[in-house]
Design a protein around this motif. Structure first.
Motif, PDB file in Angstrom:
ATOM      1  N   ARG A   1       0.802  -1.209   0.000  1.00 13.51           N
ATOM      2  CA  ARG A   1       0.000   0.000   0.000  1.00 13.51           C
ATOM      3  C   ARG A   1       0.842   1.270   0.000  1.00 13.51           C
ATOM      4  O   ARG A   1       0.309   2.360   0.117  1.00 13.51           O
ATOM      5  N   SER A   2       2.147   1.094  -0.105  1.00 13.18           N
ATOM      6  CA  SER A   2       3.043   2.246  -0.203  1.00 13.18           C
ATOM      7  C   SER A   2       4.419   1.743  -0.618  1.00 13.18           C
ATOM      8  O   SER A   2       4.785   0.590  -0.346  1.00 13.18           O
ATOM      9  N   THR A   3       5.178   2.612  -1.258  1.00  9.87           N
ATOM     10  CA  THR A   3       6.564   2.268  -1.584  1.00  9.87           C
ATOM     11  C   THR A   3       7.480   2.438  -0.376  1.00  9.87           C
ATOM     12  O   THR A   3       8.624   1.986  -0.401  1.00  9.87           O
ATOM     13  N   PHE A   4       6.989   3.103   0.670  1.00  9.48           N
ATOM     14  CA  PHE A   4       7.748   3.253   1.914  1.00  9.48           C
ATOM     15  C   PHE A   4       7.335   2.157   2.892  1.00  9.48           C
ATOM     16  O   PHE A   4       6.151   2.012   3.205  1.00  9.48           O
ATOM     17  N   GLY A   5       8.312   1.399   3.371  1.00  7.40           N
ATOM     18  CA  GLY A   5       8.000   0.241   4.195  1.00  7.40           C
ATOM     19  C   GLY A   5       7.187   0.556   5.432  1.00  7.40           C
ATOM     20  O   GLY A   5       6.221  -0.140   5.746  1.00  7.40           O
ATOM     21  N   TRP A   6       7.540   1.595   6.158  1.00  5.72           N
ATOM     22  CA  TRP A   6       6.847   1.873   7.415  1.00  5.72           C
ATOM     23  C   TRP A   6       5.443   2.411   7.164  1.00  5.72           C
ATOM     24  O   TRP A   6       4.538   2.164   7.962  1.00  5.72           O
ATOM     25  N   ILE A   7       5.244   3.128   6.050  1.00  2.00           N
ATOM     26  CA  ILE A   7       3.886   3.576   5.705  1.00  2.00           C
ATOM     27  C   ILE A   7       3.051   2.378   5.262  1.00  2.00           C
ATOM     28  O   ILE A   7       1.865   2.266   5.608  1.00  2.00           O
TER      29      ILE A   7
ATOM     30  N   LEU B   1       3.405  -0.689   6.303  1.00  6.11           N
ATOM     31  CA  LEU B   1       3.049  -1.390   7.530  1.00  6.11           C
ATOM     32  C   LEU B   1       1.889  -0.695   8.235  1.00  6.11           C
ATOM     33  O   LEU B   1       0.934  -1.344   8.677  1.00  6.11           O
ATOM     34  N   GLY B   2       1.960   0.635   8.338  1.00  9.13           N
ATOM     35  CA  GLY B   2       0.880   1.362   8.993  1.00  9.13           C
ATOM     36  C   GLY B   2      -0.451   1.158   8.308  1.00  9.13           C
ATOM     37  O   GLY B   2      -1.484   0.962   8.961  1.00  9.13           O
ATOM     38  N   ARG B   3      -0.458   1.183   6.972  1.00 10.07           N
ATOM     39  CA  ARG B   3      -1.710   0.993   6.243  1.00 10.07           C
ATOM     40  C   ARG B   3      -2.206  -0.441   6.342  1.00 10.07           C
ATOM     41  O   ARG B   3      -3.415  -0.682   6.380  1.00 10.07           O
ATOM     42  N   GLN B   4      -1.281  -1.396   6.355  1.00 11.58           N
ATOM     43  CA  GLN B   4      -1.691  -2.788   6.567  1.00 11.58           C
ATOM     44  C   GLN B   4      -2.374  -2.938   7.927  1.00 11.58           C
ATOM     45  O   GLN B   4      -3.436  -3.565   8.049  1.00 11.58           O
ATOM     46  N   LEU B   5      -1.794  -2.339   8.954  1.00 11.32           N
ATOM     47  CA  LEU B   5      -2.368  -2.444  10.301  1.00 11.32           C
ATOM     48  C   LEU B   5      -3.711  -1.721  10.388  1.00 11.32           C
ATOM     49  O   LEU B   5      -4.616  -2.170  11.109  1.00 11.32           O
ATOM     50  N   LEU B   6      -3.856  -0.610   9.665  1.00  6.91           N
ATOM     51  CA  LEU B   6      -5.137   0.092   9.656  1.00  6.91           C
ATOM     52  C   LEU B   6      -6.218  -0.766   9.000  1.00  6.91           C
ATOM     53  O   LEU B   6      -7.366  -0.799   9.460  1.00  6.91           O
TER      54      LEU B   6
ATOM     55  N   ALA C   1       2.036  -9.866   9.361  1.00  5.11           N
ATOM     56  CA  ALA C   1       0.898  -9.079   8.877  1.00  5.11           C
ATOM     57  C   ALA C   1      -0.093  -9.958   8.122  1.00  5.11           C
ATOM     58  O   ALA C   1      -1.316  -9.810   8.270  1.00  5.11           O
ATOM     59  N   LEU C   2       0.397 -10.896   7.321  1.00  6.37           N
ATOM     60  CA  LEU C   2      -0.496 -11.780   6.580  1.00  6.37           C
ATOM     61  C   LEU C   2      -1.277 -12.689   7.524  1.00  6.37           C
ATOM     62  O   LEU C   2      -2.469 -12.964   7.303  1.00  6.37           O
ATOM     63  N   VAL C   3      -0.631 -13.164   8.585  1.00  4.78           N
ATOM     64  CA  VAL C   3      -1.337 -13.981   9.577  1.00  4.78           C
ATOM     65  C   VAL C   3      -2.423 -13.159  10.260  1.00  4.78           C
ATOM     66  O   VAL C   3      -3.546 -13.642  10.497  1.00  4.78           O
TER      67      VAL C   3
END
Length: 270
Positions: free
Chosen positions: A72-78, A80-85, A167-169
């Motif tokens: 959901r982003s080319t930036f890893g930490w962003i 991750l944040g969007r995956q968690l959202l 995250a996939l789990v």
């Protein structure tokens, strides 16, 4: 044959609530409509539009692909944040269903989601249901893709980050909780309260489940209708929701994580 017929026949719950007056029926219909529009009902409408859109594209459906979990982003930490959202949103949908059921007197215990799942009563049946649905579902997907009735489904295109597998789990767990709580326990319970028969409420639940998977193609929609019929009837017969959550989580987790681990090692995976 008689035992199979007995299993397929629903066991109506005991009627302990008084009939609804017209005002209560209207309020309950409004609640169900809002919940579905906020959650999987809107996803179902979007799935129908996605199927129409892909059908209008040149070539077969199998020539197109869809990712179930994408970066959901080319930036890893962003990313991750969007995956968690996204995971948090599904958890919120599940919590909404639990809260509304609890407010109406159907706490987690009464819908088969007690605090402590038991190995023999909840986890083992979940493993069995996962095998019952997952293996034929894979075969149906392969056949549907081969005849051009389904898109090529890519379980994950998330970039290779340290958090990818956890995250996939979590995605698999959030999917399973939201779908089984809302589409099975919440919807069937509400339709019962509105006077629908067990078979009619089961059909509505299964069709809803199929609708929001139509973005995968006709095969994905049909396979999930069948899954909805099996899962819904199991809950109607047993009143146990934990096995459905466990089964759904296993199916998704194996697909998401298995694909991520094997896609560079197995040539026939997309």
């Amino acid at each position: 044959m008689t035992r199979l017929h007995d299993w397929l026949r629903p066991t109506p719950p005991p009627q302990t609530d008084p009939p609804l007056d017209p005002g209560q029926r209207r309020a309950l219909w409004i609640e169900v409509t809002i919940v579905l529009l906020v959650t999987f009902g809107l996803s179902g409408l979007s799935g129908i539009l996605s199927l129409i859109e892909t059908a209008l594209q040149p070539g077969q459906l199998s020539d197109q692909s869809v990712a179930l979990n994408a970066s959901r982003s080319t930036f890893g930490w962003i990313d991750l944040g969007r995956q968690l959202l996204g995971i948090a949103r599904l958890c919120a949908w599940a919590a909404l269903g639990l809260y509304l059921l609890w407010r109406s007197g159907l706490g987690p215990e009464r819908i088969g989601l007690g605090r402590h799942p038991r190995w023999r009563r909840d986890l083992l049946p979940g493993v069995g249901l996962a095998a019952l649905i997952g293996l034929p579902g894979l075969a149906l997907y392969l056949v549907a893709t081969a005849v051009g009735a389904n898109l090529t489904v890519v379980p994950s295109t998330v970039d290779d980050h340290w958090w990818r597998l956890p995250a996939l789990v979590l995605w698999a767990l959030a999917n399973s909780a939201a779908e089984e709580i809302l589409v099975v326990a919440y919807l069937i319970s509400r339709l019962r309260r509105l006077g629908w028969s067990e078979n009619a409420s089961l059909a509505a639940s299964a069709l809803l489940r199929g609708s929001y998977h139509l973005y995968q193609g006709l095969g994905g929609g049909l396979g999930n209708v069948v899954m909805g019929l099996v899962f819904g009837r199991y809950w109607q017969r047993t009143g146990k929701l934990w096995p459905l959550v466990v089964a759904h989580w296993l199916i998704d987790a194996v697909a998401f994580v298995g694909y991520t681990v094997l896609r560079d090692r197995v040539s026939w995976l997309p």
